[in-house]
Structures are given as C-alpha cells and as structure tokens.
Design a protein around this motif. Sequence first.
Motif, PDB file in Angstrom:
ATOM      1  N   PRO A  79       0.789  -1.227   0.000  1.00 29.73           N
ATOM      2  CA  PRO A  79       0.000   0.000   0.000  1.00 29.73           C
ATOM      3  C   PRO A  79       0.823   1.280   0.000  1.00 29.73           C
ATOM      4  O   PRO A  79       1.804   1.415   0.721  1.00 29.73           O
ATOM      5  CB  PRO A  79      -0.805  -0.117   1.302  1.00 29.73           C
ATOM      6  CG  PRO A  79       0.096  -0.906   2.217  1.00 29.73           C
ATOM      7  CD  PRO A  79       0.828  -1.871   1.325  1.00 29.73           C
ATOM      8  N   GLY A  80       0.360   2.234  -0.813  1.00 31.73           N
ATOM      9  CA  GLY A  80       0.956   3.558  -0.790  1.00 31.73           C
ATOM     10  C   GLY A  80       0.281   4.455   0.216  1.00 31.73           C
ATOM     11  O   GLY A  80       0.779   5.537   0.529  1.00 31.73           O
ATOM     12  N   LEU A  93       2.213  -5.815   3.398  1.00 32.16           N
ATOM     13  CA  LEU A  93       3.544  -5.354   3.762  1.00 32.16           C
ATOM     14  C   LEU A  93       3.355  -4.044   4.520  1.00 32.16           C
ATOM     15  O   LEU A  93       2.910  -3.046   3.955  1.00 32.16           O
ATOM     16  CB  LEU A  93       4.404  -5.128   2.520  1.00 32.16           C
ATOM     17  CG  LEU A  93       4.711  -6.345   1.649  1.00 32.16           C
ATOM     18  CD1 LEU A  93       5.665  -5.951   0.518  1.00 32.16           C
ATOM     19  CD2 LEU A  93       5.298  -7.487   2.466  1.00 32.16           C
ATOM     20  N   PHE A  94       3.670  -4.062   5.810  1.00 36.12           N
ATOM     21  CA  PHE A  94       3.509  -2.873   6.653  1.00 36.12           C
ATOM     22  C   PHE A  94       4.785  -2.065   6.498  1.00 36.12           C
ATOM     23  O   PHE A  94       5.755  -2.240   7.224  1.00 36.12           O
ATOM     24  CB  PHE A  94       3.274  -3.317   8.101  1.00 36.12           C
ATOM     25  CG  PHE A  94       2.565  -2.305   8.954  1.00 36.12           C
ATOM     26  CD1 PHE A  94       1.430  -1.650   8.489  1.00 36.12           C
ATOM     27  CD2 PHE A  94       3.016  -2.015  10.216  1.00 36.12           C
ATOM     28  CE1 PHE A  94       0.769  -0.724   9.280  1.00 36.12           C
ATOM     29  CE2 PHE A  94       2.369  -1.092  11.013  1.00 36.12           C
ATOM     30  CZ  PHE A  94       1.235  -0.444  10.547  1.00 36.12           C
ATOM     31  N   LEU A  95       4.764  -1.188   5.491  1.00 35.21           N
ATOM     32  CA  LEU A  95       5.975  -0.527   5.003  1.00 35.21           C
ATOM     33  C   LEU A  95       6.364   0.678   5.848  1.00 35.21           C
ATOM     34  O   LEU A  95       5.540   1.557   6.098  1.00 35.21           O
ATOM     35  CB  LEU A  95       5.770  -0.071   3.561  1.00 35.21           C
ATOM     36  CG  LEU A  95       5.432  -1.144   2.527  1.00 35.21           C
ATOM     37  CD1 LEU A  95       4.930  -0.482   1.252  1.00 35.21           C
ATOM     38  CD2 LEU A  95       6.642  -2.017   2.235  1.00 35.21           C
ATOM     39  N   THR A 127       7.969  -4.268   7.242  1.00 34.84           N
ATOM     40  CA  THR A 127       8.918  -4.247   6.129  1.00 34.84           C
ATOM     41  C   THR A 127       9.643  -2.906   6.059  1.00 34.84           C
ATOM     42  O   THR A 127       9.003  -1.853   6.012  1.00 34.84           O
ATOM     43  CB  THR A 127       8.181  -4.497   4.792  1.00 34.84           C
ATOM     44  OG1 THR A 127       7.469  -5.734   4.863  1.00 34.84           O
ATOM     45  CG2 THR A 127       9.148  -4.526   3.627  1.00 34.84           C
ATOM     46  N   GLY A 128      10.974  -2.961   6.041  1.00 31.38           N
ATOM     47  CA  GLY A 128      11.776  -1.758   5.864  1.00 31.38           C
ATOM     48  C   GLY A 128      11.890  -1.432   4.392  1.00 31.38           C
ATOM     49  O   GLY A 128      12.362  -2.249   3.592  1.00 31.38           O
ATOM     50  N   TYR A 129      11.464  -0.231   4.013  1.00 33.40           N
ATOM     51  CA  TYR A 129      11.370   0.172   2.610  1.00 33.40           C
ATOM     52  C   TYR A 129      12.413   1.244   2.330  1.00 33.40           C
ATOM     53  O   TYR A 129      12.408   2.305   2.959  1.00 33.40           O
ATOM     54  CB  TYR A 129       9.960   0.697   2.364  1.00 33.40           C
ATOM     55  CG  TYR A 129       9.581   0.973   0.936  1.00 33.40           C
ATOM     56  CD1 TYR A 129       9.638  -0.025  -0.029  1.00 33.40           C
ATOM     57  CD2 TYR A 129       9.111   2.229   0.563  1.00 33.40           C
ATOM     58  CE1 TYR A 129       9.255   0.228  -1.335  1.00 33.40           C
ATOM     59  CE2 TYR A 129       8.716   2.489  -0.745  1.00 33.40           C
ATOM     60  CZ  TYR A 129       8.792   1.487  -1.689  1.00 33.40           C
ATOM     61  OH  TYR A 129       8.412   1.740  -2.977  1.00 33.40           O
TER      62      TYR A 129
END
Length: 251
Positions: A79-80, A93-95, A127-129
């Motif tokens: 998601p953005g 993905l919990f960015l 998640t590390g973005y």
Amino acid sequence: MKHVLEHIKASVVINKKLLAILIDPDKQNIEALPDFITLIKASVITYIFIGGSTVEAQRTETLVLALKRLTDLPLVLFPGDVTQITEAADAVLFLSLISGDNPDFLIGKHVKAARLLRNSNLEIIPTGYLLLESGAETAVQRVTKTQPLKNCKHTIIDTAKAGELLGLQLIYLEAGSGAVNPVSGHVIKGVKNDLNIPLIVGGGIRSKQQLDDAYAAGADLVVIGTAFENNNSFFEELESYSISGRFLKAR
C-alpha cells in the motif's frame, strides 16, 4: 498454504528464488484481468502484490476481490496509503520508509493504519522500505516528498541493517516505478551479505537478464510491475525458469 513470511523465509533457507508481480489498481483493467491471470498462472510467479503510490478509493478492494475469483496465489497488499488496506487480501507489507525523513511514512501512516489492523485477519509483515536513486524522479519520491538514497553502498547497507535491528522482518530495496535503472548488483550484494532477514528488490527490472542479475547478486524475492504491464511477451522470457527449478510456488 504457508503464511507469506514463513514461506519467504523457508525459501531463503533452501535458496529458492521468488517472483512477485505488482499490479496497480489504477492501471489494471478489470475486464482484461482473466486473460492476464491466465498468463500469471502459467508462469513461475509466486505472489501477486497489489498497490500503487496513489490509488482511487475502493479500487484496491475491487481488484483484490476480482483476483480472488480467478487465482489462489497469495494476494499481498503493497500500500501507498492507508486507504489501500482491505481485509479481502491475504497479507499486507507494513511498510516503513526508513530511507526518508518524512515522519508520515516512518510512523504517521502506521498509527492511522493501526485502527484498521488491530483486529485484522490480514497477515501483517513489518517491512523496511528503502527508496534508492534510479536516474529519474519516481512516483514514490513525489508522493512521500522524500529524496532517494544516493548510490553510496555503505549508507544503504547501514540503513537496511538498522531496519533489521529495529525488528523489521523484510528489507525492500526499491528503485521506484518508472525507474531508469534497477538497483545495482553491488548494492544488492552488499545489503544481502549484511542481513539475516530476506531481501526484496524491485523497480526498473525490464528484462530477464536484469532479473538474473538481481538474483545472482542476492535478491531473495524480485518484484516486477511495469515490464508485465507494457509487454506480455515478458512472460515467455521466464519460461526457462520453470524447467530450471529455481522457483518455488506458494501454493
């Protein structure tokens, strides 16, 4: 089916490479979806990621529900924004945009998302973005109002490691949608050698050679979007992988 994170970790242990296709709800024609899914089913694609930097309200859920009727591949939200979260998917993905300094994308959006996810049945994967310089301004850069990390390998490695030490479960190196250049092999290798968690790489990969290069450098999971959107024949380029056995389906 195993949980998504469990499956990714198990695949890393046996050195099986994974491939995800990224579908942008604002770009995908629902009427054309059955033919597109037929191509996906015949390929070595392991996951379907759904998301975009900006997506019109309700389009994500509409796409996810349509996909569920056509495939049993895991549907993972990428998601953005909080508005792109839907319970219809399998995982999210919990960015956290750890490469930038915008507090909204480090924690602010997550606080808002917590209200939706507190009692969710979605598999939530921290998640590390990291957004990396790719030769052009990308949609991620415009939306997050952050600058990509310059191609300084040591800074990128340290940032990725910091994400792991914070307890994030995946690291995602992103060149961005519309990237001129994919993430370089020496950066992928440097990050992978310093991590003890799986590494995802995406953005700018438009050929089988670039995909091979990303895997050879150490990517555990590669995400491709634009190449499939613009060129269905790219599916044919991947057929040799089915024979080689390098991939592991998440079924």
